[in-house]
Design a protein around this motif. Structure first.
Motif, short mmCIF file in Angstrom:
data_model
loop_
_atom_site.label_atom_id
_atom_site.label_comp_id
_atom_site.label_asym_id
_atom_site.label_seq_id
_atom_site.Cartn_x
_atom_site.Cartn_y
_atom_site.Cartn_z
N GLY A 150 -25.93 8.88 35.71
CA GLY A 150 -25.44 9.59 34.53
C GLY A 150 -24.99 11.01 34.83
N SER A 151 -25.54 11.59 35.88
CA SER A 151 -25.17 12.95 36.26
C SER A 151 -23.96 12.97 37.19
CB SER A 151 -26.35 13.65 36.95
OG SER A 151 -26.53 13.17 38.27
N GLY A 152 -23.61 11.80 37.70
CA GLY A 152 -22.52 11.73 38.66
C GLY A 152 -22.91 12.24 40.04
N ARG A 153 -24.19 12.36 40.29
CA ARG A 153 -24.70 12.90 41.56
C ARG A 153 -25.51 11.85 42.30
NH1 ARG A 153 -24.40 18.70 40.90
NH2 ARG A 153 -24.07 19.20 38.72
N GLY A 154 -25.83 12.14 43.54
CA GLY A 154 -26.75 11.30 44.30
C GLY A 154 -26.18 9.95 44.70
N ALA A 155 -24.92 9.88 45.06
CA ALA A 155 -24.31 8.59 45.40
C ALA A 155 -25.03 7.91 46.56
CB ALA A 155 -22.83 8.78 45.74
N THR A 156 -25.42 8.66 47.57
CA THR A 156 -26.12 8.07 48.72
C THR A 156 -27.49 7.55 48.30
OG1 THR A 156 -24.95 9.51 50.24
CG2 THR A 156 -26.98 8.51 51.05
N ALA A 157 -28.22 8.32 47.52
CA ALA A 157 -29.54 7.89 47.03
C ALA A 157 -29.39 6.64 46.16
CB ALA A 157 -30.22 9.01 46.26
N ARG A 158 -28.37 6.60 45.31
CA ARG A 158 -28.16 5.43 44.45
C ARG A 158 -27.84 4.20 45.28
NH1 ARG A 158 -24.50 8.81 41.57
NH2 ARG A 158 -22.93 7.18 41.78
N ALA A 159 -27.03 4.36 46.31
CA ALA A 159 -26.69 3.21 47.18
C ALA A 159 -27.94 2.69 47.89
CB ALA A 159 -25.62 3.62 48.19
N ARG A 160 -28.79 3.60 48.35
CA ARG A 160 -30.03 3.17 49.01
C ARG A 160 -30.94 2.44 48.03
NH1 ARG A 160 -32.63 8.16 51.18
NH2 ARG A 160 -34.16 6.71 52.01
N ALA A 161 -31.02 2.93 46.79
CA ALA A 161 -31.85 2.28 45.77
C ALA A 161 -31.32 0.87 45.48
CB ALA A 161 -31.88 3.11 44.50
N LEU A 162 -30.01 0.73 45.39
CA LEU A 162 -29.42 -0.60 45.14
C LEU A 162 -29.75 -1.57 46.27
CD1 LEU A 162 -25.88 0.16 43.70
CD2 LEU A 162 -27.71 -1.14 42.60
N ARG A 163 -29.65 -1.09 47.51
CA ARG A 163 -29.99 -1.96 48.64
C ARG A 163 -31.45 -2.38 48.60
NH1 ARG A 163 -26.57 1.65 51.33
NH2 ARG A 163 -28.31 2.80 52.24
N TRP A 164 -32.34 -1.44 48.24
CA TRP A 164 -33.77 -1.77 48.14
C TRP A 164 -34.01 -2.81 47.05
CZ3 TRP A 164 -37.33 -0.67 44.13
CH2 TRP A 164 -38.65 -1.02 44.44
N ILE A 165 -33.40 -2.62 45.90
CA ILE A 165 -33.59 -3.58 44.81
C ILE A 165 -33.06 -4.95 45.22
CG2 ILE A 165 -32.75 -4.20 42.50
CD1 ILE A 165 -33.14 -1.23 41.76
N ALA A 166 -31.89 -5.01 45.82
CA ALA A 166 -31.33 -6.29 46.26
C ALA A 166 -32.24 -6.97 47.28
CB ALA A 166 -29.94 -6.09 46.83
N ALA A 167 -32.80 -6.19 48.19
CA ALA A 167 -33.63 -6.76 49.27
C ALA A 167 -34.99 -7.23 48.78
CB ALA A 167 -33.82 -5.72 50.37
N THR A 168 -35.43 -6.77 47.61
CA THR A 168 -36.78 -7.11 47.15
C THR A 168 -36.81 -8.15 46.03
OG1 THR A 168 -36.81 -5.19 45.67
CG2 THR A 168 -37.76 -4.90 47.89
N GLN A 169 -35.65 -8.73 45.72
CA GLN A 169 -35.66 -9.78 44.70
C GLN A 169 -36.40 -11.00 45.24
OE1 GLN A 169 -31.85 -11.30 43.31
NE2 GLN A 169 -32.73 -11.67 41.28
N ARG A 170 -37.21 -11.60 44.40
CA ARG A 170 -38.00 -12.77 44.78
C ARG A 170 -37.17 -14.05 44.61
NH1 ARG A 170 -43.52 -11.72 44.89
NH2 ARG A 170 -43.97 -9.53 44.54
N PRO A 171 -37.56 -15.14 45.28
CA PRO A 171 -36.80 -16.39 45.18
C PRO A 171 -36.61 -16.91 43.75
CG PRO A 171 -38.35 -16.51 47.00
CD PRO A 171 -38.65 -15.23 46.26
N ASP A 172 -37.55 -16.60 42.85
CA ASP A 172 -37.42 -17.07 41.46
C ASP A 172 -36.55 -16.15 40.61
OD1 ASP A 172 -39.07 -14.88 41.05
OD2 ASP A 172 -40.68 -16.01 40.09
#
Length: 191
Positions: free
Chosen positions: A73-95
């Protein structure tokens, strides 16, 4: 200020989620130097895996969602946001769920909110799978993940987070199309 705000006077350990909420409020009034400092402080608190944690909640998904959404929402932290997205994608469970100890409705709702707002085509399938999990959650109590003197569950807030996640996901055309193919028939739903 040291780049962050306190939740209450004489606070010993700062809260990233309190500062994420402050950043959202500051940005509602336009960009500012203070908002930039708070955004930088939030980015500095991110863990190497891409998640954030906070003293008010047992799950990193709550803090990660709040920090991601505030930075977006602030338009800042693009690198931090990309890292957070990768973490969320990597931690999704099979269900299709997310969760610190097991897949939960609440933690899945936070992950789906981030994926739905990320605007990344690769995130759409994960968001749709998370929505299927939300829709199939049985009408049972949610595990306590919020910190006070004891762990507790604000049930209406948890339910509202799930409703918000489903609403956001269905507003993305690709997620909505994927969800229509994956979604259980009404008779199969338990929520």
């Amino acid at each position: 200020m040291d780049g962050h705000f306190c939740t209450y006077p004489d606070e010993r350990t700062p809260s990233v989620t309190t500062n994420a909420h402050v950043l959202q409020a500051l940005c509602a009034h336009g960009p500012s130097e203070v908002a930039g400092r708070v955004a930088a402080w939030i980015g500095d608190q991110q863990h190497p895996d891409g998640s954030w944690t906070d003293k008010w909640h047992a799950s990193p998904y709550y803090a990660t969602a709040r920090c991601f959404l505030a930075l977006a929402g602030s338009g800042r932290g693009a690198t931090a946001r990309a890292r957070a997205l990768r973490w969320i994608a990597a931690t999704q469970r099979p269900d299709g769920s997310w969760g610190r100890w097991q897949g939960t409705f609440e933690e899945t709702a936070y992950a789906v909110q981030v994926l739905a707002r990320a605007g990344e085509p690769w995130a759409d399938e994960a968001a749709a799978r998370g929505c299927v999990f939300l829709l199939s959650w049985p009408d049972t109590a949610h595990p306590p993940l919020w910190h006070d003197k004891d762990l507790y569950t604000p049930g209406r807030i948890v339910r509202a987070e799930g409703i918000a996640a489903l609403h956001l996901a269905r507003r993305r055309p690709r997620v909505a199309a994927l969800l229509a193919r994956l979604e259980p028939a009404p008779a199969e739903r338990t929520a």
